[in-house]
Design a protein around this motif. Structure first.
Motif, short mmCIF file in Angstrom:
data_model
loop_
_atom_site.label_atom_id
_atom_site.label_comp_id
_atom_site.label_asym_id
_atom_site.label_seq_id
_atom_site.Cartn_x
_atom_site.Cartn_y
_atom_site.Cartn_z
N ARG A 118 1.82 -21.26 9.79
CA ARG A 118 2.72 -22.34 10.17
C ARG A 118 3.11 -23.17 8.94
O ARG A 118 4.26 -23.59 8.80
CB ARG A 118 2.05 -23.24 11.20
N ALA A 119 2.15 -23.41 8.05
CA ALA A 119 2.40 -24.28 6.90
C ALA A 119 3.34 -23.64 5.88
O ALA A 119 4.14 -24.34 5.25
CB ALA A 119 1.08 -24.64 6.23
N VAL A 120 3.26 -22.32 5.71
CA VAL A 120 4.10 -21.66 4.71
C VAL A 120 5.40 -21.12 5.30
O VAL A 120 6.26 -20.65 4.55
CB VAL A 120 3.32 -20.51 4.02
N MET A 121 5.56 -21.22 6.60
CA MET A 121 6.76 -20.70 7.26
C MET A 121 7.98 -21.58 6.95
O MET A 121 7.88 -22.81 6.99
CB MET A 121 6.52 -20.64 8.77
N PRO A 122 9.14 -20.96 6.67
CA PRO A 122 10.35 -21.77 6.50
C PRO A 122 10.64 -22.60 7.74
O PRO A 122 10.40 -22.14 8.87
CB PRO A 122 11.44 -20.71 6.27
N ALA A 123 11.14 -23.80 7.56
CA ALA A 123 11.35 -24.73 8.66
C ALA A 123 12.27 -24.15 9.73
O ALA A 123 12.07 -24.40 10.93
CB ALA A 123 11.91 -26.05 8.13
N TRP A 124 13.25 -23.35 9.33
CA TRP A 124 14.20 -22.83 10.31
C TRP A 124 13.57 -21.79 11.24
O TRP A 124 14.09 -21.52 12.32
CB TRP A 124 15.42 -22.24 9.62
N LYS A 125 12.44 -21.23 10.83
CA LYS A 125 11.76 -20.24 11.67
C LYS A 125 10.80 -20.88 12.67
O LYS A 125 10.40 -20.24 13.65
CB LYS A 125 10.97 -19.25 10.81
N ARG A 126 10.40 -22.12 12.43
CA ARG A 126 9.35 -22.74 13.24
C ARG A 126 9.71 -22.85 14.73
O ARG A 126 8.87 -22.53 15.59
CB ARG A 126 9.01 -24.12 12.70
N PRO A 127 10.92 -23.30 15.10
CA PRO A 127 11.21 -23.42 16.53
C PRO A 127 11.04 -22.11 17.29
O PRO A 127 10.45 -22.08 18.38
CB PRO A 127 12.66 -23.92 16.56
N TRP A 128 11.56 -21.02 16.73
CA TRP A 128 11.44 -19.73 17.40
C TRP A 128 9.99 -19.29 17.48
O TRP A 128 9.54 -18.75 18.50
CB TRP A 128 12.26 -18.67 16.68
N PHE A 129 9.23 -19.55 16.42
CA PHE A 129 7.81 -19.16 16.41
C PHE A 129 7.03 -19.94 17.47
O PHE A 129 6.20 -19.37 18.18
CB PHE A 129 7.21 -19.40 15.03
N GLU A 130 7.30 -21.24 17.59
CA GLU A 130 6.60 -22.04 18.59
C GLU A 130 6.98 -21.62 20.01
O GLU A 130 6.14 -21.64 20.92
CB GLU A 130 6.88 -23.53 18.37
N LEU A 131 8.23 -21.23 20.21
CA LEU A 131 8.64 -20.71 21.52
C LEU A 131 7.92 -19.40 21.82
O LEU A 131 7.52 -19.14 22.96
CB LEU A 131 10.16 -20.50 21.56
N LYS A 132 7.72 -18.59 20.79
CA LYS A 132 7.01 -17.33 20.98
C LYS A 132 5.55 -17.59 21.37
O LYS A 132 5.01 -16.91 22.25
CB LYS A 132 7.06 -16.49 19.69
N ILE A 133 4.94 -18.60 20.77
CA ILE A 133 3.57 -18.94 21.13
C ILE A 133 3.48 -19.40 22.58
O ILE A 133 2.56 -19.02 23.31
CB ILE A 133 3.02 -20.02 20.17
N LEU A 134 4.44 -20.21 23.01
CA LEU A 134 4.47 -20.64 24.42
C LEU A 134 4.60 -19.43 25.35
O LEU A 134 3.96 -19.37 26.40
CB LEU A 134 5.62 -21.61 24.66
N ALA A 135 5.44 -18.48 24.96
CA ALA A 135 5.60 -17.26 25.76
C ALA A 135 4.31 -16.45 25.79
O ALA A 135 3.96 -15.85 26.83
CB ALA A 135 6.75 -16.42 25.21
N VAL A 136 3.59 -16.41 24.68
CA VAL A 136 2.31 -15.71 24.64
C VAL A 136 1.33 -16.33 25.63
O VAL A 136 0.66 -15.62 26.39
CB VAL A 136 1.73 -15.74 23.20
N TRP A 137 1.26 -17.66 25.66
CA TRP A 137 0.35 -18.32 26.59
C TRP A 137 0.76 -18.06 28.04
O TRP A 137 -0.10 -17.87 28.90
CB TRP A 137 0.29 -19.82 26.31
N GLY A 138 2.07 -18.04 28.28
CA GLY A 138 2.52 -17.71 29.63
C GLY A 138 2.09 -16.32 30.04
O GLY A 138 1.65 -16.08 31.18
N PHE A 139 2.19 -15.38 29.11
CA PHE A 139 1.78 -14.00 29.38
C PHE A 139 0.28 -13.92 29.64
O PHE A 139 -0.17 -13.23 30.57
CB PHE A 139 2.16 -13.12 28.20
N LEU A 140 -0.51 -14.64 28.84
CA LEU A 140 -1.97 -14.58 29.00
C LEU A 140 -2.40 -15.19 30.33
O LEU A 140 -3.33 -14.69 30.98
CB LEU A 140 -2.65 -15.30 27.83
N ILE A 141 -1.75 -16.28 30.74
CA ILE A 141 -2.08 -16.88 32.03
C ILE A 141 -1.74 -15.91 33.16
O ILE A 141 -2.53 -15.71 34.09
CB ILE A 141 -1.31 -18.20 32.21
N TYR A 142 -0.58 -15.29 33.08
CA TYR A 142 -0.19 -14.30 34.10
C TYR A 142 -1.17 -13.13 34.14
O TYR A 142 -1.57 -12.68 35.22
CB TYR A 142 1.22 -13.80 33.80
#
Length: 337
Positions: A219-243
């Motif tokens: 997260r710290a070394v990631m370009p700022a423009w990539k962060r929103p998509w990455f955080e959305l991907k993490i939310l999707a991962v948690w949704g998948f794990l809960i399911y």
């Protein structure tokens, strides 16, 4: 897929190819080093800094245990103990989970250019493969009936698969620490079997310690423009794990028999392992205690996984509001500290 030896460094494909320990003292020393580590780097380890990255990689390399859990003399079990072990609905999913984890981590390691991170995650893939071999040998030693393993196919979205595995291990390991302690103190597993799998549990602690610090570094070394998509991907991962954890997974063996596999066994299976009356508050407190104990030997400047412990603390807080405090369980002494 490429042989694992082409991906990770200086480690053989099979645990059988590791050099045998010269003596019992060497086994004990390696086990101690696997549980205790501090970086010689002075000052704070800020995520994203070269110091943090180097400490993370050094920790995982320096705490590697070449002997345990590779050195295994499977104990002969009494009939009642054998029945308890073979009846657990976890062996299919345990073997398959380690197989998928090994593949996903090796695939992700191939994508990484940074040599320190590449080496650490590659070694993680090797250790997942060792866990799979250990479980496979247990299944063979005790005649546990298994459904055929599915083909392990390299994921199309390698980063997604790595995140799913990493976050899943963080949650599952937290609750597994508590459940393993219950199994140890209740006598559900014989002492010899507990001792065999104790280093596997500690390796899982190292794995999630690596993942938590990799995530902070990434997260710290990631370009700022990539962060929103990455955080959305993490939310999707948690949704998948809960399911994924809402129900049972079933598979069918060669004889047409269905095998039920409980994805949530680390939480739901505790009462089956002891005659003690363990409440939810008791189990949450035990998981927190065991989690803290297993991490206690590592440099406190390295980050720890927080979500599962925070969930447990929240549950305990709510239960205390309703007067349901945890009891003092008879947990005895740990196998190793």
């Amino acid at each position: 897929m490429t042989a694992l030896a082409d991906i990770y460094t200086r480690l053989p494909d099979s645990i059988d190819d590791l050099p045998p320990p010269p003596n019992a003292e060497a086994v004990e020393q390696a086990d101690y080093r696997a549980r205790h580590w501090s970086s010689s780097i002075p000052g704070p380890l800020k995520p994203g800094s070269p110091e943090h990255k180097r400490a993370m990689a050094d920790m995982f390399r320096d705490t590697f245990n070449p002997y345990r859990p590779s050195v295994i003399n499977w104990p002969k079990l009494e009939p009642d103990a054998l029945k308890r072990v073979t009846s657990l609905p976890i062996w299919d999913i345990a073997v398959q989970t380690e197989g998928k984890a090994r593949l996903r981590m090796a695939a992700y390691a191939r994508m990484i250019d940074d040599p320190d991170i590449k080496d650490a995650i590659s070694r993680n893939a090797w250790e997942e493969n060792r866990h799979k071999e250990v479980l496979s040998k247990l299944v063979e030693a005790y005649g546990i009936e298994m459904a055929p393993e599915p083909p392990y196919i390299e994921p199309k979205d390698v980063e997604w698969a790595y995140l799913v595995t990493g976050f899943s291990e963080c949650v599952d390991s937290f609750f597994a620490f508590g459940m393993f302690r219950v199994a140890q103190t209740s006598g559900f597993f014989p002492a010899e079997l507990i001792e065999t799998f104790e280093p596997v549990m500690q390796e899982e602690c190292r794995h999630i310690l690596l993942f938590a610090n990799w995530l902070a570094w990434y997260r710290a070394v990631m370009p700022a423009w990539k962060r929103p998509w990455f955080e959305l991907k993490i939310l999707a991962v948690w949704g998948f794990l809960i399911y994924e954890r809402l129900g049972l997974v079933s598979s069918v063996d060669a004889d047409g028999e269905e095998h039920k596999q409980d994805n949530n066994f680390t939480v739901t299976g505790t009462k089956d392992m002891t005659s003690q009356d363990i409440t939810l508050a008791d189990f949450m407190q035990l998981c927190l205690t065991e989690n803290a104990r297993r991490f206690s030997g590592y440099d406190p400047r390295l980050l720890r996984p927080k979500l599962a412990p925070n969930i447990a603390k929240t549950i305990l807080f709510v239960l205390r509001l309703f007067g349901r405090k945890p009891h003092a369980l008879k947990t005895g002494a740990p196998v190793a500290a």
